[in-house]
Design a protein around this motif. Structure first.
Motif, mmCIF file in Angstrom:
data_model
loop_
_atom_site.group_PDB
_atom_site.id
_atom_site.type_symbol
_atom_site.label_atom_id
_atom_site.label_comp_id
_atom_site.label_asym_id
_atom_site.label_seq_id
_atom_site.Cartn_x
_atom_site.Cartn_y
_atom_site.Cartn_z
ATOM 1 N N LYS A 35 42.530 43.008 42.508
ATOM 2 C CA LYS A 35 41.236 43.048 41.853
ATOM 3 C C LYS A 35 41.373 42.691 40.378
ATOM 4 O O LYS A 35 42.400 42.925 39.759
ATOM 5 N N PHE A 36 40.298 42.117 39.838
ATOM 6 C CA PHE A 36 40.304 41.739 38.427
ATOM 7 C C PHE A 36 39.618 42.841 37.621
ATOM 8 O O PHE A 36 38.508 43.252 37.928
ATOM 9 N N ASP A 76 39.056 43.735 33.457
ATOM 10 C CA ASP A 76 39.290 43.225 32.106
ATOM 11 C C ASP A 76 39.003 44.252 31.022
ATOM 12 O O ASP A 76 39.048 43.922 29.835
ATOM 13 N N ASN A 93 47.852 39.508 34.870
ATOM 14 C CA ASN A 93 46.624 38.812 34.477
ATOM 15 C C ASN A 93 45.398 39.696 34.638
ATOM 16 O O ASN A 93 44.276 39.210 34.657
ATOM 17 N N THR A 94 45.606 40.996 34.740
ATOM 18 C CA THR A 94 44.513 41.941 34.891
ATOM 19 C C THR A 94 44.974 43.310 34.393
ATOM 20 O O THR A 94 46.179 43.572 34.269
ATOM 21 N N ILE A 148 44.233 46.099 36.053
ATOM 22 C CA ILE A 148 43.935 46.960 37.197
ATOM 23 C C ILE A 148 44.818 48.198 37.228
ATOM 24 O O ILE A 148 44.402 49.254 37.732
ATOM 25 N N HIS A 151 34.064 37.169 38.916
ATOM 26 C CA HIS A 151 35.020 37.461 37.856
ATOM 27 C C HIS A 151 35.625 36.139 37.379
ATOM 28 O O HIS A 151 35.607 35.141 38.107
ATOM 29 N N HIS A 201 35.854 36.032 27.687
ATOM 30 C CA HIS A 201 36.983 35.262 28.206
ATOM 31 C C HIS A 201 36.983 33.812 27.741
ATOM 32 O O HIS A 201 37.947 33.092 27.986
#
Length: 342
Positions: free
Chosen positions: A2-3, A5, A54-55, A57, A195, A233
């Motif tokens: 999951k993303f 941020d 990259n997240t 989470i 996302h 982003h």
């Protein structure tokens, strides 16, 4: 995976260990004297930018991070050990903000960067430290200092060279899938993209990173739809590719709507270099295409590109325009600042 941020975390550095009150008691030594050791320093809390993430989470399932306390001093002048540190591992592009969500503490953009978030408390002095010429047998020691505690916000802003903006169903995900190896979800209904996504574009023996974010609608800065939180982003992008759906009722009005949301968001997005393109040209008849191009040119103040990600019509030209805009932005950034003159 999951993303995520944005995450709120609690950190606390370790308390320092207490100093020791102790006296030497050894056979055949008439005057032993004090020999209490100092306490160890508490552990620190660090943030480190690492590869492979990259997240954020991981910070959904653990929000509290506490460093270890320093050990107490002991007799025979033995100092306590330092407490173990805690390291928060974050992806590149992570901003660390204070609890007010406005004060920036750090901005980690390169792998290997480390920043100290909370220093551990110092250890207390043992009674041997307080020995003087007039006080040969001190019977007191210092307690260790307390650690520091904070609530912090971690906010991820993807690092990309160019970003895609536009209304929902403007063809952003299709464009990303066409020019990169990314595989975003594509469907014929709004808000397919939930996302942000990244892809690497290769054009003319060069590469750059392209970011796609969920579409904006009227009132996004007030929380309508998915809101404008994902615009963070594209804050780091050097140039924006603004895709306008050619099948919309009025391409000029659609362009102005997104520009209004960019202005309302702020953070310099409205001032970034922008490439304007009319998408889905393959399903428009010549008369409709000419009318939409005219409306978009009037709204944007310059001739737009015409492209179709499905047939790759105009796609190479759009990518080369992005490269040229990025080169111009890099040259502007490298230009030395003019000396101040009264």
């Amino acid at each position: 995976m999951k993303f995520l941020d944005e995450a709120k975390v609690y950190i606390r550095s370790g308390d320092g260990g207490a100093g020791c009150v102790s006296f030497r008691r050894e056979k055949f030594i008439e005057f032993g004297g004090p020999d209490g050791g100092d306490g160890g320093r508490g552990g620190d809390v660090w943030a480190e930018c690492v590869e492979g993430l990259n997240t954020l989470i991981d910070y959904r399932y653990q929000q509290h991070f506490k460093a270890k306390k320093g050990e107490h001093g002991s007799g025979r002048n033995r100092a306590g050990a330092k407490g173990a540190d805690v390291v928060l591992k974050v992806p590149a592009g992570t901003e660390i903000l204070a609890e007010d969500r406005e004060t920036q503490i750090a901005d980690l953009t390169q792998v290997g960067q480390r920043v100290l978030l909370a220093r551990g408390g110092n250890g207390g002095f043992g009674n041997a430290y307080f020995t003087t010429s007039t006080n040969r047998a001190p019977r007191h020691a210092n307690p260790g200092q307390e650690g520091r505690e904070h609530w912090l916000w971690l906010r991820l802003k993807l690092i990309a060279d160019a970003g895609l903006v536009g209304l929902p169903n403007a063809g952003k995900s299709t464009f990303l899938a066409t020019v990169t190896a990314a595989k975003p979800k594509i469907a014929d209904y709004p808000f397919t993209t939930l996302h942000p996504g990244l892809g690497v574009v290769r054009v003319d023996a060069r590469e750059f990173v392209l970011a796609d974010i969920p579409g904006l609608i009227e009132g996004a800065h007030e929380g309508v739809g998915l809101g404008d939180r994902f615009l963070a982003h594209v804050e780091r992008c050097r140039v924006l590719l603004h895709l306008v759906d050619g099948t919309s009722e009025d391409a000029g009005a659609a362009y102005q709507l997104v520009r209004t949301e960019l202005d309302a968001y702020g953070h310099g997005l409205a001032e970034k270099p922008e490439i304007v393109a009319l998408s889905k040209a393959d399903i428009l008849d010549p008369e409709t295409l000419a009318a939409q191009v005219a409306r978009l040119e009037e709204a944007a103040g310059r001739p737009p590109l015409v492209l179709s990600a499905a047939t790759r019509q105009g796609v190479p030209e759009a990518l080369r325009a992005l490269m040229a805009a990025m080169d111009a932005a890099s040259a502007e950034e490298a230009k030395p600042a003019e000396a101040w003159q009264p």
